[in-house]
Enzyme design. Sequence first.
Site, PDB file in Angstrom:
ATOM      1  N   HIS A  14      -5.863   3.279  -4.051  1.00  0.00           N
ATOM      2  CA  HIS A  14      -5.740   3.437  -2.595  1.00  0.00           C
ATOM      3  C   HIS A  14      -6.020   4.887  -2.187  1.00  0.00           C
ATOM      4  O   HIS A  14      -5.466   5.379  -1.208  1.00  0.00           O
ATOM      5  CB  HIS A  14      -4.347   3.012  -2.146  1.00  0.00           C
ATOM      6  CG  HIS A  14      -4.198   2.835  -0.652  1.00  0.00           C
ATOM      7  ND1 HIS A  14      -5.106   2.127   0.109  1.00  0.00           N
ATOM      8  CD2 HIS A  14      -3.236   3.269   0.217  1.00  0.00           C
ATOM      9  CE1 HIS A  14      -4.718   2.135   1.368  1.00  0.00           C
ATOM     10  NE2 HIS A  14      -3.595   2.825   1.475  1.00  0.00           N
TER      11      HIS A  14
ATOM     12  N   HIS B 112      -4.607   9.493   0.698  1.00  0.00           N
ATOM     13  CA  HIS B 112      -4.670   8.679   1.922  1.00  0.00           C
ATOM     14  C   HIS B 112      -5.600   9.289   2.964  1.00  0.00           C
ATOM     15  O   HIS B 112      -5.316   9.288   4.168  1.00  0.00           O
ATOM     16  CB  HIS B 112      -3.274   8.463   2.508  1.00  0.00           C
ATOM     17  CG  HIS B 112      -3.133   7.141   3.208  1.00  0.00           C
ATOM     18  ND1 HIS B 112      -3.400   6.986   4.553  1.00  0.00           N
ATOM     19  CD2 HIS B 112      -2.770   5.919   2.766  1.00  0.00           C
ATOM     20  CE1 HIS B 112      -3.194   5.729   4.906  1.00  0.00           C
ATOM     21  NE2 HIS B 112      -2.809   5.053   3.831  1.00  0.00           N
TER      22      HIS B 112
ATOM     23  N   ASP C 102       0.817  -1.213   0.000  1.00  0.00           N
ATOM     24  CA  ASP C 102       0.000   0.000   0.000  1.00  0.00           C
ATOM     25  C   ASP C 102       0.851   1.264   0.000  1.00  0.00           C
ATOM     26  O   ASP C 102       2.017   1.248   0.416  1.00  0.00           O
ATOM     27  CB  ASP C 102      -0.883   0.036   1.251  1.00  0.00           C
ATOM     28  CG  ASP C 102      -2.046  -0.922   1.177  1.00  0.00           C
ATOM     29  OD1 ASP C 102      -2.073  -1.772   0.278  1.00  0.00           O
ATOM     30  OD2 ASP C 102      -2.932  -0.827   2.056  1.00  0.00           O
TER      31      ASP C 102
ATOM     32  N   HIS D 201       3.563  -2.448   3.039  1.00  0.00           N
ATOM     33  CA  HIS D 201       3.617  -1.064   2.557  1.00  0.00           C
ATOM     34  C   HIS D 201       4.959  -0.775   1.896  1.00  0.00           C
ATOM     35  O   HIS D 201       5.974  -1.382   2.245  1.00  0.00           O
ATOM     36  CB  HIS D 201       3.407  -0.085   3.721  1.00  0.00           C
ATOM     37  CG  HIS D 201       2.099  -0.266   4.435  1.00  0.00           C
ATOM     38  ND1 HIS D 201       1.899  -1.272   5.368  1.00  0.00           N
ATOM     39  CD2 HIS D 201       0.936   0.426   4.360  1.00  0.00           C
ATOM     40  CE1 HIS D 201       0.653  -1.193   5.828  1.00  0.00           C
ATOM     41  NE2 HIS D 201       0.053  -0.173   5.242  1.00  0.00           N
TER      42      HIS D 201
END
Length: 241
Positions: free
Chosen positions: A90, A94, A39, A188
Site C-alpha cells: 500500500h 501513503h 488498509d 482500515h
Amino acid sequence: MKSKIAVVALAAASLVLGLLAGAPAANAADKPLIGLTFDDGPSPERTAFVLDTLKAKGVKATFFLQGSHVQQYPDLVRRIKDEGHTIGNHSYDHANFPELTQANQKQEIDSTNAAIKAVTGTTPTLMRFPFGNSTPYTLDYLRSIGMSGGIQWHWEVGEPGDYECPGAAAVQKYVLDEVAPGAIILLHDANDVLSCPASQWDYLAGTIDAIRARGYDFGVVAPSPTANALNEGSYGVVVKP
C-alpha cells in the site's frame, strides 16, 4: 467364497457411489465470497484488535500494508502472516502517486516490497494505491515485476467509510450495503481511523455475523488476469483462503 467377494464388491461400490453422491452436495454448499480488506496498517492501536476479532470469528482477510509501518511494527506483520491472512503493498508513506515523479513512484513500491519481504520472507503480489490513485507508469511497472496493481474495491452505494468516523452502526451499514458475491470491501486499521471513537470498532464482529447470516463466507484477494468490473476494474478476485 464367491458370495464373500460379492459382498465386499457391493460394499465398495456402495462406498464409491456414496462419495460420488456426496460430491455435488459439497459443491452446492459453496457460498459466495466477500473479501474484507484493511488498509494503512499495521498499527498497535487497531491491528491487534482486528486480528483478534478475525481469529475469534474464523475469518481470513487481506491487509494492504504501508511500508513505513511495516518497519515500525514487524511483530504485527509477522502475526498477520502467521495467522493466514494475505498481505499486499500500500506504498511506503501513503503518497498520492499522480503527484510523484516516476522515480519516486517506483521507490514507493520497491521500498514497501523490500520491507514486507524482510519481515515475512515473501514479496507481495498485490498493490493497492493510496486513495485508489494509480498512474500509467506504475501500472506498467507493476506488470513488469509480476504484481497485480490497482486493487480497488466495491463502491456502489457510496456511504461514509470507516475513515470518516461515522460510528459503528454506520460502518456496518456501509459494509452490508456493499455486499455482493465477490465484493472487495474497503476498511482500515491505521491512519485516519485512529482518530475515530474506540466504540466504532464494535462494528467488526457484528458485521461478520450479519454477512454470514446472508449466506456469504469470507475469502482473500488474489491476482486475476482479467479486470473485475464489480470492484472498479481491479485485476484481483476474491478466493478461498
